[in-house]
Enzyme design. Structure first.
Site, mmCIF file in Angstrom:
data_model
loop_
_atom_site.group_PDB
_atom_site.id
_atom_site.type_symbol
_atom_site.label_atom_id
_atom_site.label_comp_id
_atom_site.label_asym_id
_atom_site.label_seq_id
_atom_site.Cartn_x
_atom_site.Cartn_y
_atom_site.Cartn_z
ATOM 1 N N LYS A 98 1.018 -1.095 0.188
ATOM 2 C CA LYS A 98 0.494 0.129 -0.018
ATOM 3 C C LYS A 98 1.248 1.417 -0.101
ATOM 4 O O LYS A 98 2.365 1.417 0.622
ATOM 5 C CB LYS A 98 -0.823 0.165 1.345
ATOM 6 C CG LYS A 98 -1.836 -0.576 1.019
ATOM 7 C CD LYS A 98 -3.126 -0.842 2.389
ATOM 8 C CE LYS A 98 -3.793 0.372 2.551
ATOM 9 N NZ LYS A 98 -4.154 0.377 4.029
ATOM 10 N N ASP A 169 -5.224 -6.676 -12.834
ATOM 11 C CA ASP A 169 -4.088 -7.320 -11.964
ATOM 12 C C ASP A 169 -2.880 -7.349 -13.868
ATOM 13 O O ASP A 169 -2.010 -7.311 -13.126
ATOM 14 C CB ASP A 169 -4.886 -8.744 -11.161
ATOM 15 C CG ASP A 169 -4.710 -7.858 -9.965
ATOM 16 O OD1 ASP A 169 -3.695 -7.427 -9.331
ATOM 17 O OD2 ASP A 169 -5.568 -8.950 -8.763
#
Length: 395
Positions: A98, A169
C-alpha cells in the site's frame, strides 16, 4: 541461444498477482528474479485454493516461475539491511505494498536511490501514490467495479458482471513490465534509474479504449451490450442449431460475403444495413434476421463455411478444450516441468515468440525461501550468521 534480458537483476517484493505476473514475464525473458517473501508462509497465494497439488497452490504456480525465493522479515533492521545489500547489486525493485508502506519500512525510492542511483523502482498500488484514493486498498474486484469494467460487462438482464479473471491485475502487470523495460532502455543513455508509479485503477481505465473514447466524443454513458459490440455489427455471439459461435464482421465487404453465404444477399443491398454505421443504427432489426437463419444449421457447418471465405468466426471453447486445441499444441503453450514438492506440474507458458532470444520456462516456481541460504551466501553471509538470522525469524 541467449535471453533478451540476460544480466538484468530484479528484486521482487510483491505478492499475489500484478507484481508477480510482471516479474515472471521479466524472468521468462531472461532476467534473474529474486522473489522476497515473508518467513511465516510466504506469498498469500500459496494458501489460495483448492486446487492444491501435494500442498502446492495452483494459483501460486501461475505467476511465479523463473524466480528464486528468499524469505526476509522486512520489519526487522537485519532484514532491511539484507534488502539494501541486494539493491546495490540489482537493476529493478518491484513492490505492491500500500502507498506509504515502503516509506515506513525505510525502503522508499529516495532511500534506495541513495544506495544505487541506477535502480529502477516500480511501485504497483491500487490507486497510485497521489490523489484522494491513494491510501485505499486496491483489489481487482473493486477496481473492476470502480473503473467502469463491470458497468459494460454483462447485459441489461444480468446486471453488472466482472471479467472471469483478475484482468486488472494482469493489465497492471503488463503495464509495469512495459514501464520497467522502457526505463532499462533509457538508462542505457542516461545511466540513471527512476521511479515508476503504476496503479490498477489507471491501468483499468486506460483499457476502456473505444468505450471510453465513445463516451468522450458523444457524452453518452456506455451500456452493457452482453456479447455485442458498441461500434460494429454483426460482431457478437449467435446461437446455432446445436451451440453458440462468435461471428466478427469487421467491414462492409465481409458483411456482403456473410449475407451471400447465409442466403440473405438482399440484406447487403438494403440501405438499412449496407454500411456499418447503418447496421449499428439498425442492429435491433438486423440481428434477429441473422439469428433466425443461424438456427437452421449447426456450428460446425457455419464455421467451415465462414472460415473458407475469410469471415472471422470461432467456437466458444471451454478451458478443458484448450488442452487439445491443435493450434495451441503447435504453439507449445502448455509446458510440463518438475517441481520438488508438487512433482510434475503443467504451466501456461509465455506467448512471447522471439526468434533469437526466446522466452523460456527455465525454472519451476520455487518453494518459499528455497534459495535463502544460496542468496545470502552470495552476499557474503556465512553459515553461522545465516543460522542466527533463521533462529531469530529474520529469514
Amino acid at each position: 541461444m541467449g535471453h533478451a534480458l540476460k544480466g538484468v537483476k530484479v528484486l521482487d517484493l510483491s505478492r499475489v498477482l500484478a507484481g508477480p505476473y510482471c516479474s515472471m514475464i521479466l524472468g521468462d525473458l531472461g532476467a534473474e528474479v529474486v522473489k522476497v517473501e515473508t518467513p511465516d508462509g510466504g506469498d498469500d497465494t500459496r494458501k489460495w485454493g483448492p486446487p492444491f497439488q501435494k500442498g502446492v497452490s495452483a494459483y501460486y504456480l501461475c505467476a511465479n516461475r523463473n524466480k528464486k525465493s528468499l524469505t526476509v522479515n522486512l520489519k526487522s533492521p537485519e532484514g532491511k539491511d539484507i534488502i539494501k545489500k541486494l539493491v546495490k547489486e540489482n537493476d529493478v525493485v518491484i513492490h505492491n505494498f500500500k502507498t506509504g508502506t515502503m516509506e515506513r519500512l525505510g525502503l522508499c525510492y529516495e532511500t534506495l536511490k541513495g544506495i544505487n542511483p541506477s535502480i529502477i523502482f516500480c511501485s504497483i498500488t491500487g490507486f497510485g501514490e497521489t490523489g484522494p484514493y491513494k491510501n485505499l486498498p486496491g483489489y481487482d474486484f473493486i477496481i473492476q467495479a470502480m473503473s467502469g469494467f463491470m458497468s459494460i460487462t454483462g447485459d441489461k438482464d444480468s446486471g453488472p458482471q466482472k471479467v472471469g479473471i483478475a484482468i486488472t491485475d494482469v493489465l497492471t502487470g503488463l503495464y509495469a513490465c512495459i514501464g520497467i523495460q522502457a526505463a532499462l532502455f533509457e538508462r542505457e543513455r542516461s545511466g540513471l534509474g527512476q521511479k515508476i508509479d503504476i496503479a490498477l485503477y489507471d491501468s483499468a481505465v486506460s483499457a476502456l479504449i473505444n468505450v471510453a473514447s465513445n463516451f468522450l466524443m458523444s457524452g453518452q454513458t456506455p451500456e452493457p451490450l452482453g456479447n455485442s459490440h458498441p461500434n460494429i455489427v454483426p460482431y457478437q455471439t449467435f446461437q446455432t442449431k446445436d451451440s453458440d459461435i462468435v461471428v466478427a464482421v469487421g467491414n462492409d465487404r465481409q458483411f456482403a460475403v456473410l449475407c451471400r453465404l447465409m442466403g440473405l444477399t438482399d440484406l447487403a443491398d438494403d440501405p438499412r444495413f449496407a454500411t456499418n454505421p447503418k447496421r449499428v443504427e439498425n442492429r435491433e432489426v438486423l440481428v434477429p434476421i441473422l439469428q433466425k437463419r443461424m438456427m437452421e444449421e449447426g456450428s460446425d457447418e457455419w464455421i467451415r463455411s465462414f472460415r473458407a471465405n475469410n469471415i472471422p468466426c470461432g467456437p466458444i471453447q471451454t478451458v478443458n478444450e484448450l488442452e487439445t486445441d491443435p493450434q495451441l499444441q503447435e504453439r507449445d503453450i502448455v509446458h510440463s516441468i518438475d517441481h520438488p514438492t508438487a512433482g510434475k506440474i503443467r504451466l501456461i507458458g509465455s506467448p512471447l515468440k522471439l526468434s533469437r532470444t526466446p522466452a523460456k520456462v527455465r525454472y519451476y516456481p520455487p518453494d518459499a525461501g528455497e534459495h535463502t541460504n544460496e542468496i545470502l551466501m552470495e552476499l557474503g553471509f556465512d553459515e553461522d550468521l545465516i543460522g542466527f538470522l533463521r533462529k531469530n525469524k529474520i529469514i
